[in-house]
Scaffold this motif. Structure first.
Motif, PDB file in Angstrom:
ATOM      1  N   ALA A 190     -13.079   2.405   4.880  1.00  0.00           N
ATOM      2  CA  ALA A 190     -12.007   2.450   3.889  1.00  0.00           C
ATOM      3  C   ALA A 190     -10.637   2.375   4.558  1.00  0.00           C
ATOM      4  O   ALA A 190      -9.738   1.661   4.090  1.00  0.00           O
ATOM      5  N   LEU A 191     -10.488   3.085   5.673  1.00  0.00           N
ATOM      6  CA  LEU A 191      -9.216   3.042   6.406  1.00  0.00           C
ATOM      7  C   LEU A 191      -8.949   1.633   6.939  1.00  0.00           C
ATOM      8  O   LEU A 191      -7.803   1.148   6.875  1.00  0.00           O
ATOM      9  N   ALA A 192      -9.996   0.972   7.430  1.00  0.00           N
ATOM     10  CA  ALA A 192      -9.840  -0.386   7.958  1.00  0.00           C
ATOM     11  C   ALA A 192      -9.464  -1.372   6.855  1.00  0.00           C
ATOM     12  O   ALA A 192      -8.647  -2.282   7.070  1.00  0.00           O
ATOM     13  N   VAL A 193     -10.042  -1.185   5.668  1.00  0.00           N
ATOM     14  CA  VAL A 193      -9.725  -2.062   4.539  1.00  0.00           C
ATOM     15  C   VAL A 193      -8.269  -1.894   4.127  1.00  0.00           C
ATOM     16  O   VAL A 193      -7.565  -2.869   3.815  1.00  0.00           O
ATOM     17  N   VAL A 194      -7.803  -0.661   4.136  1.00  0.00           N
ATOM     18  CA  VAL A 194      -6.434  -0.373   3.687  1.00  0.00           C
ATOM     19  C   VAL A 194      -5.397  -0.757   4.734  1.00  0.00           C
ATOM     20  O   VAL A 194      -4.328  -1.300   4.395  1.00  0.00           O
ATOM     21  N   THR A 195      -5.698  -0.514   6.022  1.00  0.00           N
ATOM     22  CA  THR A 195      -4.674  -0.654   7.061  1.00  0.00           C
ATOM     23  C   THR A 195      -4.919  -1.793   8.049  1.00  0.00           C
ATOM     24  O   THR A 195      -4.001  -2.191   8.760  1.00  0.00           O
ATOM     25  N   GLY A 196      -6.142  -2.288   8.119  1.00  0.00           N
ATOM     26  CA  GLY A 196      -6.474  -3.300   9.118  1.00  0.00           C
ATOM     27  C   GLY A 196      -7.540  -2.815  10.070  1.00  0.00           C
ATOM     28  O   GLY A 196      -7.689  -1.605  10.279  1.00  0.00           O
ATOM     29  N   GLU A 197      -8.300  -3.728  10.656  1.00  0.00           N
ATOM     30  CA  GLU A 197      -9.434  -3.367  11.492  1.00  0.00           C
ATOM     31  C   GLU A 197      -9.000  -2.744  12.816  1.00  0.00           C
ATOM     32  O   GLU A 197      -7.930  -3.058  13.337  1.00  0.00           O
ATOM     33  N   PRO A 198      -9.851  -1.866  13.381  1.00  0.00           N
ATOM     34  CA  PRO A 198      -9.549  -1.292  14.706  1.00  0.00           C
ATOM     35  C   PRO A 198      -9.654  -2.350  15.794  1.00  0.00           C
ATOM     36  O   PRO A 198     -10.300  -3.387  15.606  1.00  0.00           O
ATOM     37  N   ASP A 199      -9.042  -2.076  16.927  1.00  0.00           N
ATOM     38  CA  ASP A 199      -9.053  -3.025  18.034  1.00  0.00           C
ATOM     39  C   ASP A 199     -10.452  -3.179  18.637  1.00  0.00           C
ATOM     40  O   ASP A 199     -10.850  -4.270  19.017  1.00  0.00           O
ATOM     41  N   ASN A 200     -11.205  -2.082  18.732  1.00  0.00           N
ATOM     42  CA  ASN A 200     -12.526  -2.107  19.368  1.00  0.00           C
ATOM     43  C   ASN A 200     -13.484  -1.222  18.558  1.00  0.00           C
ATOM     44  O   ASN A 200     -13.458  -0.004  18.682  1.00  0.00           O
ATOM     45  N   VAL A 201     -14.321  -1.864  17.750  1.00  0.00           N
ATOM     46  CA  VAL A 201     -15.235  -1.125  16.870  1.00  0.00           C
ATOM     47  C   VAL A 201     -16.287  -0.372  17.671  1.00  0.00           C
ATOM     48  O   VAL A 201     -16.636   0.770  17.339  1.00  0.00           O
ATOM     49  N   LEU A 202     -16.818  -0.966  18.725  1.00  0.00           N
ATOM     50  CA  LEU A 202     -17.859  -0.316  19.525  1.00  0.00           C
ATOM     51  C   LEU A 202     -17.321   0.934  20.218  1.00  0.00           C
ATOM     52  O   LEU A 202     -18.014   1.951  20.311  1.00  0.00           O
ATOM     53  N   LEU A 203     -16.089   0.850  20.691  1.00  0.00           N
ATOM     54  CA  LEU A 203     -15.470   2.020  21.326  1.00  0.00           C
ATOM     55  C   LEU A 203     -15.247   3.125  20.295  1.00  0.00           C
ATOM     56  O   LEU A 203     -15.419   4.312  20.586  1.00  0.00           O
TER      57      LEU A 203
END
Length: 240
Positions: A114-127
């Protein structure tokens, strides 16, 4: 172990107190941070918001519920009865803690999405996933240790406060102030290195090697907590 886990899952959805602490409180607090993400991002960063919502689920959901569950099962002698069966100690504890662990992981995944949808994807999902898993393992270890000091579910409301509020306070301190100053202290405090790992995973700007080394302090807390739990955890109530 699975039969114990299924039984415990049923108990979770029957217990209003556990439902509030494990599901409603983390969800409401996370929704507030996501809704006000621009305000909190100005204080720290998007990674700071991710760390706070992660520890909200980990502290108020997973950790508090784990301690309450173990204290309750000890008080009603369920732990003692389970120990008289063929199940090993590890299987008993794993079965009791598996449902809330899965619920917390799903909850964090939904909140982060939900945070990624609202603000944008994280730089490194696996991390980011590594940070979440390390946090979950640490909170489980601390939960086992705290359960050894907790006499009843009501007592858990007191014994869980230092670590619940402490980890969130550390996450806020690191998320807002960064680790440029007092670096070692911030990383060694419970939740400090996990917060920095989330910051790196979401905001970027740090090398993979520098980020992965941050797993060491968190896993160190796991070792300390499990060693402490092995000494003080009780399977039946203290005699009156």
């Amino acid at each position: 172990m699975l039969s114990i886990a299924l039984s415990e899952l049923v108990q979770i959805f029957r217990n209003r107190l556990v439902l509030v602490t494990s599901l409603i409180m983390p969800a409401v607090s996370s929704a507030f941070f996501i809704y006000q993400h621009e305000v909190f991002a100005a204080l720290g960063s998007l990674g700071y918001i991710a760390a706070i919502v992660m520890f909200s689920a980990g502290a108020f959901g997973l950790y508090t519920t784990a301690v309450t569950t173990l204290a309750s099962r000890r008080q009603n002698l369920f732990l003692k009865r389970l120990r008289s069966t063929a199940a090993s100690d590890t299987a008993i504890l794993s079965g009791l803690l598996l449902p809330i662990t899965v619920i917390s992981l799903v909850q964090v995944a939904v909140i982060m999405t939900a945070l990624a949808v609202v603000t944008g994807e994280p730089d490194n999902v696996l991390l980011l996933a590594a940070a979440v898993v390390s946090m979950v393992i640490m909170m489980l270890g601390l939960g086992l240790a705290t359960a050894g000091l907790t006499n009843s579910p009501e007592h858990a409301q007191v014994t869980t406060l230092p670590i619940s509020l402490g980890t969130i306070a550390v996450a806020s301190w690191v998320g807002i102030a960064g680790t440029e100053e007092l670096t070692l202290l911030k990383r060694l405090l419970p939740g400090g290195s996990a917060t920095e790992l989330v910051l790196n995973a979401w905001n970027g700007g740090a090398s993979l090697a520098d980020s992965l080394i941050l797993l060491v302090p968190t896993l160190g807390w796991v070792i300390v907590a499990v060693a402490l739990a092995s000494r003080i955890f009780r399977w039946e109530p203290r005699p009156a």
